[in-house]
Design a protein around this motif. Sequence first.
Motif, PDB file in Angstrom:
ATOM      1  N   ASN A 252       0.679  -1.255   0.187  1.00  0.00           N
ATOM      2  CA  ASN A 252      -0.099  -0.163   0.065  1.00  0.00           C
ATOM      3  C   ASN A 252       0.774   1.186   0.014  1.00  0.00           C
ATOM      4  OD1 ASN A 252       0.484  -0.746   2.956  1.00  0.00           O
ATOM      5  ND2 ASN A 252      -0.185   1.283   3.123  1.00  0.00           N
TER       6      ASN A 252
ATOM      7  N   SER B   1     -17.818   2.691   2.323  1.00  0.00           N
ATOM      8  CA  SER B   1     -17.196   1.930   3.642  1.00  0.00           C
ATOM      9  C   SER B   1     -16.801   3.208   4.760  1.00  0.00           C
ATOM     10  CB  SER B   1     -15.815   1.381   3.251  1.00  0.00           C
ATOM     11  OG  SER B   1     -15.898   0.367   2.224  1.00  0.00           O
TER      12      SER B   1
ATOM     13  N   TYR C  96     -12.679   2.018  12.776  1.00  0.00           N
ATOM     14  CA  TYR C  96     -11.379   2.435  12.072  1.00  0.00           C
ATOM     15  C   TYR C  96     -10.713   3.333  13.167  1.00  0.00           C
ATOM     16  CZ  TYR C  96     -13.223   1.369   7.470  1.00  0.00           C
ATOM     17  OH  TYR C  96     -13.557   0.667   6.482  1.00  0.00           O
TER      18      TYR C  96
ATOM     19  N   VAL D 132      -4.651   0.965   0.906  1.00  0.00           N
ATOM     20  CA  VAL D 132      -5.156   0.067   1.859  1.00  0.00           C
ATOM     21  C   VAL D 132      -6.510  -0.658   1.437  1.00  0.00           C
ATOM     22  CG1 VAL D 132      -5.946  -0.213   4.322  1.00  0.00           C
ATOM     23  CG2 VAL D 132      -3.635   0.842   3.633  1.00  0.00           C
ATOM     24  N   PHE D 133      -7.330   0.302   1.371  1.00  0.00           N
ATOM     25  CA  PHE D 133      -8.730  -0.068   0.864  1.00  0.00           C
ATOM     26  C   PHE D 133      -8.772  -1.044  -0.442  1.00  0.00           C
ATOM     27  CE2 PHE D 133      -9.701   3.315   3.600  1.00  0.00           C
ATOM     28  CZ  PHE D 133     -10.607   3.090   4.359  1.00  0.00           C
TER      29      PHE D 133
ATOM     30  N   MET E 125      -7.309  -4.422   0.308  1.00  0.00           N
ATOM     31  CA  MET E 125      -8.373  -5.346   1.210  1.00  0.00           C
ATOM     32  C   MET E 125      -9.470  -5.649   0.271  1.00  0.00           C
ATOM     33  SD  MET E 125      -6.721  -5.869   3.832  1.00  0.00           S
ATOM     34  CE  MET E 125      -8.102  -6.776   4.887  1.00  0.00           C
TER      35      MET E 125
ATOM     36  N   VAL F 294     -10.507  -3.753   6.864  1.00  0.00           N
ATOM     37  CA  VAL F 294      -9.735  -2.869   7.099  1.00  0.00           C
ATOM     38  C   VAL F 294      -9.650  -2.499   8.490  1.00  0.00           C
ATOM     39  CG1 VAL F 294      -9.338  -0.365   6.467  1.00  0.00           C
ATOM     40  CG2 VAL F 294     -10.332  -1.764   4.837  1.00  0.00           C
ATOM     41  N   GLN F 295      -8.451  -2.145   9.204  1.00  0.00           N
ATOM     42  CA  GLN F 295      -8.207  -2.177  10.590  1.00  0.00           C
ATOM     43  C   GLN F 295      -7.845  -0.820  10.666  1.00  0.00           C
ATOM     44  OE1 GLN F 295      -6.668  -5.373  12.847  1.00  0.00           O
ATOM     45  NE2 GLN F 295      -7.532  -6.761  11.551  1.00  0.00           N
TER      46      GLN F 295
ATOM     47  N   TYR G  89      -3.829  -0.176  10.085  1.00  0.00           N
ATOM     48  CA  TYR G  89      -3.292  -0.170   8.510  1.00  0.00           C
ATOM     49  C   TYR G  89      -3.088   1.188   7.969  1.00  0.00           C
ATOM     50  CZ  TYR G  89      -5.316  -5.068   8.409  1.00  0.00           C
ATOM     51  OH  TYR G  89      -5.383  -6.481   8.805  1.00  0.00           O
TER      52      TYR G  89
END
Length: 619
Positions: free
Chosen positions: A251, A325, A335, A396-397, A400, A415-416, A419
């Motif tokens: 990412n 999201s 998040y 990142v998105f 995932m 997603v955490q 990340y």
Amino acid sequence: MWEPLIYMRHLFMKPVFLLNNFFSSKSNVLIALLFFIITAFFSSLIPPFQSPDEPDHLKRAYLLAQGRIAMVSPENSSTGGYIDQSLFNYMLVHSRLTGKEHEKVNKAMVNEARQLHWSGNETFVIAPGVNYYFPLVYLPQSIGLKLGQLLDLSIHHSYHLARFMASLSILVMLWYAFSLASPSLLTLGLLCMPPVLFQGISTSQDGVAIALLVLCGSIFIRLMRGMSSSDRNQYIVFMVGLVILLTSRINLIPMLLMPLILAWRYRCRWLWAGFAAATIVVLLWVLYALLSTVDNRVALGASTSTLFFYYLSYPFSFLNIVWASIHDSSLQHFYGFSFVGIMGWLEITIGDQNIKWIGATLAALLLISVSIKRLTQEWQQRATLALVAISSALMVFLLMLVTWTPHPAEVIEGVQGRYLWSSALLLSFALTQGINQLTQPVKIVGISLLLVIVSITLVKLPNVLLERYYIDSNVAEIYRAQSNEKNGFSFQGSILEARHSDFPGSHEGHIDNLTIKDNEVTLVGWGFFSSGSKQFFSNLPDSIPVMYKNILRPDVAAAFNNEAYISSGFELKIRFDSTADLVNIMKDFCLYTEDPEFGSHRIHSSGNSGYQCGVEHHE
């Protein structure tokens, strides 16, 4: 002809001079000593493999220690590798704690783990998620494991030696980074958050990768302020670190913009060559990783590479899913909280109030560290860093979406908050100035605010670790369960689809408990699932929505000697119409499972659970 040799000698002697300068300062020695006391203290409190996916990360480190760069994908199996049987058993021992809040460290577990030594026999284990990472980021952990093997240490001591080597590398990289460019208060605040410290102590790649990112960011800022021939060593460190970082954190590929801006600014041929070489290496690795990884844990509907190129072709479709999201209220909450104060396998939290205090303090550190003058004077590097930060967050998105979310998707799963640490650190470099550039009054206020985060970390973190791993508290368990459900990440939606024909699968899995309350049926048990994403069927005439909670089952993994069964457990809630006759419905009710790796199965009763599928009835 001797010039290249002299230059190489100078390059390799540079770390020696740096360490000599480091230890010549009493304050640096004191900082290093304090760092190791803190990390040793928390390392003693955190049992092995309590960081998310840490077992897979250590598998990758072990493979590197054996000189294996590539992983393998046997037929009908996810990508993985061959690791020492005793190391795998050590992972299984500690998997009893993984995600199970009621499980505590006990003497029998400790004794069983410490008796394990290197066996010399290897077994195949899957670890598809880490095949995307070039393994050099695990070099410190690999050195620790290899030393443990060479010195014939126990697995337990080898594991902790790997932890120590990772902590040592983090300390060296952060010290070098801060010696090149004064860190901002916001950067330090982000690094002092409890989850960052928790991850940094583990053998996963998070701590090393974060330190690498800070080092690359510091060198970039230093070089953008002025570059001479004597800075070539720093540039080499920057490029090597960048390649290791980008091949382990895909990412962060937008960070390639940084060496591009350096080459454009100074118009040097060797800078253009460095950028081109790094770009080729990184992109070749990404292509190899996408094509070589087989991941059967989640049924995506298409291969990862197919989905990746699909969303590159239709970027607006991707952006719409990202928008959905980040506008989902439960995901927003998750998040933010997992960014600041949720640790482990998402079952440890420092509490809502402490999370809000840290969040507010970080916002205050941002405000007092921003300098319009610096932003104006250094707009090139700061605009570059801001663009890289935003692009990395979007990546990142994307990753995932193509590796963890079934297609087609409405929101992106998996997603955490952690990340997004890298993007936050890059933004801190872009927007804020170093401590040394602050006026004395602002510096005093900022350090006082920073101490708020440090205090919460050093005071609250030991309490929650003791409570989670060592102190049995029913009240605490109830509170955490309620908190998790309220935060929206325990239960997931699914569909209990109708299966009208005879089910082709074998009869495997168990229902351990069935309860009926009002118009809701709850079933707790395990089935053949290879991931937290589960698909259920039943013999009911119609498909109905259900909620399920993933329960980790290390006992099942140990029974089958296969870590893939760690995600086999579940709690399934089925809500019927209030007029339904649940007693008669449950008498003939059967539950089926389907998994991309383990196939189809019918779950049967484990005894007196109340679930009667497959049990013969005698009048």
